[in-house]
Design an enzyme around this catalytic site. Structure first.
Site, PDB file in Angstrom:
ATOM      1  N   GLY A  56      -6.089   2.283 -11.680  1.00 29.90           N
ATOM      2  CA  GLY A  56      -7.467   1.978 -12.053  1.00 29.90           C
ATOM      3  C   GLY A  56      -7.493   1.019 -13.224  1.00 29.90           C
ATOM      4  O   GLY A  56      -6.476   0.828 -13.898  1.00 29.90           O
ATOM      5  N   CYS A  83       0.408   4.465 -11.277  1.00 37.98           N
ATOM      6  CA  CYS A  83      -0.114   3.517 -12.256  1.00 37.98           C
ATOM      7  C   CYS A  83      -1.053   4.227 -13.242  1.00 37.98           C
ATOM      8  O   CYS A  83      -0.601   5.056 -14.017  1.00 37.98           O
ATOM      9  CB  CYS A  83      -0.772   2.333 -11.551  1.00 37.98           C
ATOM     10  SG  CYS A  83      -1.070   0.956 -12.656  1.00 37.98           S
ATOM     11  N   TYR A  84      -2.368   4.002 -13.175  1.00 37.29           N
ATOM     12  CA  TYR A  84      -3.275   4.739 -14.069  1.00 37.29           C
ATOM     13  C   TYR A  84      -3.097   6.252 -13.854  1.00 37.29           C
ATOM     14  O   TYR A  84      -3.122   7.035 -14.803  1.00 37.29           O
ATOM     15  CB  TYR A  84      -4.727   4.324 -13.798  1.00 37.29           C
ATOM     16  CG  TYR A  84      -5.738   5.090 -14.619  1.00 37.29           C
ATOM     17  CD1 TYR A  84      -6.032   4.700 -15.918  1.00 37.29           C
ATOM     18  CD2 TYR A  84      -6.379   6.219 -14.095  1.00 37.29           C
ATOM     19  CE1 TYR A  84      -6.950   5.410 -16.681  1.00 37.29           C
ATOM     20  CE2 TYR A  84      -7.298   6.933 -14.847  1.00 37.29           C
ATOM     21  CZ  TYR A  84      -7.579   6.532 -16.144  1.00 37.29           C
ATOM     22  OH  TYR A  84      -8.478   7.227 -16.890  1.00 37.29           O
ATOM     23  N   HIS A 170       3.588   0.404  -7.898  1.00 37.10           N
ATOM     24  CA  HIS A 170       2.726   0.729  -6.757  1.00 37.10           C
ATOM     25  C   HIS A 170       3.555   0.913  -5.479  1.00 37.10           C
ATOM     26  O   HIS A 170       3.966  -0.067  -4.868  1.00 37.10           O
ATOM     27  CB  HIS A 170       1.700  -0.385  -6.557  1.00 37.10           C
ATOM     28  CG  HIS A 170       0.678  -0.415  -7.641  1.00 37.10           C
ATOM     29  ND1 HIS A 170      -0.521   0.251  -7.552  1.00 37.10           N
ATOM     30  CD2 HIS A 170       0.678  -0.994  -8.854  1.00 37.10           C
ATOM     31  CE1 HIS A 170      -1.210   0.076  -8.662  1.00 37.10           C
ATOM     32  NE2 HIS A 170      -0.507  -0.683  -9.472  1.00 37.10           N
ATOM     33  N   GLU A 172       2.476   1.834  -2.701  1.00 35.87           N
ATOM     34  CA  GLU A 172       1.634   1.620  -1.522  1.00 35.87           C
ATOM     35  C   GLU A 172       1.569   0.159  -1.079  1.00 35.87           C
ATOM     36  O   GLU A 172       1.110  -0.131   0.018  1.00 35.87           O
ATOM     37  CB  GLU A 172       0.209   2.148  -1.796  1.00 35.87           C
ATOM     38  CG  GLU A 172      -0.612   1.359  -2.818  1.00 35.87           C
ATOM     39  CD  GLU A 172      -0.310   1.708  -4.282  1.00 35.87           C
ATOM     40  OE1 GLU A 172       0.762   2.259  -4.555  1.00 35.87           O
ATOM     41  OE2 GLU A 172      -1.152   1.399  -5.144  1.00 35.87           O
ATOM     42  N   ASP A 228     -13.345 -10.029  11.853  1.00 35.07           N
ATOM     43  CA  ASP A 228     -14.071  -8.800  11.509  1.00 35.07           C
ATOM     44  C   ASP A 228     -15.450  -8.742  12.156  1.00 35.07           C
ATOM     45  O   ASP A 228     -15.803  -7.753  12.809  1.00 35.07           O
ATOM     46  CB  ASP A 228     -14.237  -8.666   9.990  1.00 35.07           C
ATOM     47  CG  ASP A 228     -12.925  -8.801   9.257  1.00 35.07           C
ATOM     48  OD1 ASP A 228     -11.882  -8.605   9.907  1.00 35.07           O
ATOM     49  OD2 ASP A 228     -12.947  -9.097   8.055  1.00 35.07           O
ATOM     50  N   LYS A 374      -7.273  -4.972   7.861  1.00 34.50           N
ATOM     51  CA  LYS A 374      -7.239  -6.087   8.808  1.00 34.50           C
ATOM     52  C   LYS A 374      -6.352  -5.804  10.029  1.00 34.50           C
ATOM     53  O   LYS A 374      -6.757  -6.061  11.159  1.00 34.50           O
ATOM     54  CB  LYS A 374      -6.696  -7.313   8.072  1.00 34.50           C
ATOM     55  CG  LYS A 374      -7.040  -8.601   8.738  1.00 34.50           C
ATOM     56  CD  LYS A 374      -8.464  -8.912   8.461  1.00 34.50           C
ATOM     57  CE  LYS A 374      -8.939 -10.172   9.048  1.00 34.50           C
ATOM     58  NZ  LYS A 374     -10.272 -10.496   8.525  1.00 34.50           N
TER      59      LYS A 374
END
Ligand code: XMP
Length: 603
Positions: A56, A83-84, A170, A172, A228, A374
């Protein structure tokens, strides 16, 4: 299948840009994950087998920073802070968090010392992705340090007995190659989750959701021809029938060359007659042509769409209460607009301007793809039998070329080789200039809007990239670096300046030509697969005769992070030579910044 009743992993959203990617990676591993805000963490916990706290933009020591109820640590449920989240875990349990000596954005080398439990199967040295200013300088009592980087002493920590873990990097993002291993260790070995979440039958489930939300109402859709909006429109039409869904293709004047004929072909081939074509380029240009500010451009474009929608309402005989506005919004668009309470606004997505937010509050917006990334949208497109070329098309932003046609409210001089930048460039045999053109970036979960740095001199692409990486880390207010491809002699920047300019049809036409030429050459040279998206940008930087084109091809998976594309230098130079032949093009740049710290689009 979409299961909204319960989750095995609860992801607590502290406003990080990558929060939803954590849930996405967990789902990819076959485990259902749900995202919630910190204030709802206890209520949403349900039967969750594990908790992941996201990154964050805040500092844990700031007042008002996202905090979690103490009871959460006491539940005996495994917790992974990222992280945060890692800093929050440390500070809540009496560790020490401080501003780091250096802000760390992008790639770093992780040195691992504790390879059991969370880091099982991870090598001694691994490349990881960092994006932070603060850091944990002392882990809480009972925790051991599992890994560090050159500038971060507590890059991973654990209290294995209490099943509490923290990662400063991170796991992810795709740029942390060992990330999936770490998340799987957490989800399966530590939380003991079931592997039972799949995407089969997704289209049917989504159609069902659309029918439930729409009830008896009609849907009006603006279709841009991008992946999209086309997939969302196709999904809605398939769910509700062409009689209840109207697609409108608006020529905003910011479209790429030949966009409309391509769209016409796609839909007429499907035998659909629920698409209308509207030329509104005058309206858009008149309004957008008044501002140089990217956020203002986005707001105006959103408002123009709403104005058109009001006109269409009466034209199509839509009466209050009997229709919804459909949008092709996908996950990253909602996150980067600061959709969650805690997230900082990076760019206001045109689907998230205040007037649209108001419609959302009133329940008048339908966004069938808002939970997806996506590549999932492409998968849904495939399941809907949309043509391969369309499903694989590069993403194109809703505001179109308007955010690729940079403006300047005044004429300004180029800053010639500022010492702090030039010193870093000189280490690689290059020179650096600061252009008074600002572009958007994302640094430590915050939006930045900083001046562009231009490198001149000869280096390899990796060499330019390395200078960009160091510069954006070490020099404050630097978020984007490009090198001068043409003309070859960098001394031409001695005469460089930025001229006052706003958006005009002539500038857009020039950009359209440069964009079409760049994409054609990429395709012809067989390099299209190496690129995830290829923005071509026009900026009012001149050495006296015209403007500058910046090439921004990127490699990415889902737009949340990206790397500048590693195209052959010979190709880049050949393309630049062709672009220089376009009347009105004075220079060509190639962007060598990753995301973060720069965003993919320049505005
Ligand atoms: P950035 O520039 O934020 O872009 O790194 C991430 C992805 O989002 C696209 N983008 C948009 N798409 N409306 C859209 O439909 C928008 O307002 C918008 N702004 C950025 C961008 O092209 C990239 O793929």
């Amino acid at each position: 299948m979409i299961d909204e009743t319960g989750s095995q992993i609860l992801v607590i959203n502290c406003g990080g840009q990558y929060c939803h990617m954590i849930a996405r990676r967990v789902r990819e591993a076959g485990v259902y994950a749900k995202v919630c805000s910190p204030s709802r963490a206890l209520e949403e916990l349900g039967q969750a087998k594990g908790i992941i706290i996201s990154g964050g933009p805040s500092s844990v020591y700031e007042t008002g920073a996202p905090a979690l109820p103490g009871a959460l640590w006491e539940k005996g449920i495994p917790v992974l802070g990222v992280c945060y989240g890692h800093q929050l875990l440390a500070s809540a349990l009496k560790g020490v968090v401080k501003p780091g000596t250096e802000h760390e954005y992008g790639e770093a080398t992780l040195r691992v010392s504790g390879q059991d439990s969370l880091l099982k199967g991870v090598n001694d040295r691994e490349t990881v992705w960092m994006s932070h200013g603060d850091e944990v300088v002392a882990p809480p009592p009972g925790f051991e340090v599992l890994a560090r980087t050159e500038t971060c002493q507590v890059a991973a920590m654990a209290n294995v007995d209490k099943k509490l873990f923290g990662l400063q990097f991170h796991p992810e993002v795709t740029d942390t190659p060992c990330g999936p291993t770490i998340l799987k260790n957490f989800v399966f070995d530590i939380c003991h989750c079931r592997q039972d979440w799949r995407l089969d039958g997704l289209v049917d489930a989504l159609k069902e959701r659309i029918r439930a939300q729409a009830g008896a109402r009609h849907v009006l859709f603006f279709v841009s021809g991008g992946v999209d909006s086309t997939v969302a429109f196709t999904l809605c039409t398939a769910a509700l029938s062409p009689e209840r869904v109207t697609g409108v293709f608006v020529d905003t004047g910011f479209m790429r060359k030949n966009e409309r004929p391509e769209i016409e072909r796609t839909f007429s081939a499907r035998g659909w007659h629920n698409m209308r074509y509207v030329d509104a380029s005058d309206l858009f240009l008149r309004h957008v042509g008044e501002t140089a500010d990217p956020e203002e451009k986005r707001r105006i474009i959103g408002d123009c769409f709403l104005k058109l929608q009001e006109n269409l309402e009466s034209e199509l005989g839509l009466t209050k209460g009997n229709w919804l506005l459909g949008q092709g919004t996908i996950y990253p668009d909602t996150i980067e607009s600061g959709h969650s309470q805690e997230a900082a606004v990076i760019k206001t997505h045109h689907n998230r301007v205040p007037a649209v937010q108001e419609l959302i509050r009133r329940g008048l917006i339908i966004e069938p793809l808002r939970d997806f990334y996506k590549d999932e949208v492409r998968e849904i497109g495939k399941q809907l039998n949309l043509p391969d070329a369309l499903v694989r098309k590069y993403p194109f932003p809703g505001p179109g070329l308007a955010v690729r046609c940079l403006c300047s409210p005044e004429s300004l001089e180029l800053e010639k080789r500022p010492a702090e930048l030039d010193k870093l460039a000189a280490a690689a045999g290059l020179r650096a200039w600061r252009a008074p053109v600002r572009t958007v970036g994302v640094q430590g979960d915050h939006r930045s809007y900083s001046h562009l740095v231009i490198l001149t001199g000869e280096a390899s692409l990796a060499g330019y990239g390395e200078v960009a990486r160091v510069m954006t880390r070490k020099v404050r207010n630097t978020n984007r670096v490009a090198f001068l491809v043409a003309p070859a002699d960098g001394r031409c920047l001695e005469r460089g300046s930025v001229t006052r300019s706003l958006i005009t049809k002539e500038r857009l036409d020039l950009l359209r030509e440069a964009d079409a030429l760049s994409h054609e050459m990429l395709l012809r040279e067989g390099l299209a697969e190496q690129v995830w998206q290829f923005p071509v940008v026009l900026l009012p930087l001149t050495r006296g005769r015209g403007e500058t084109i910046a090439l921004r091809p990127v490699a990415s998976r889902d737009a949340m992070t990206a790397r500048h594309a590693n195209l052959p230098l010979a190709f880049i130079k050949k393309l630049a030579d062709r672009l220089m032949k376009l009347p009105g093009i004075d220079m060509v740049l190639y962007d060598v910044t990753d995301k973060p710290p720069a965003t993919i689009e320049w505005e």
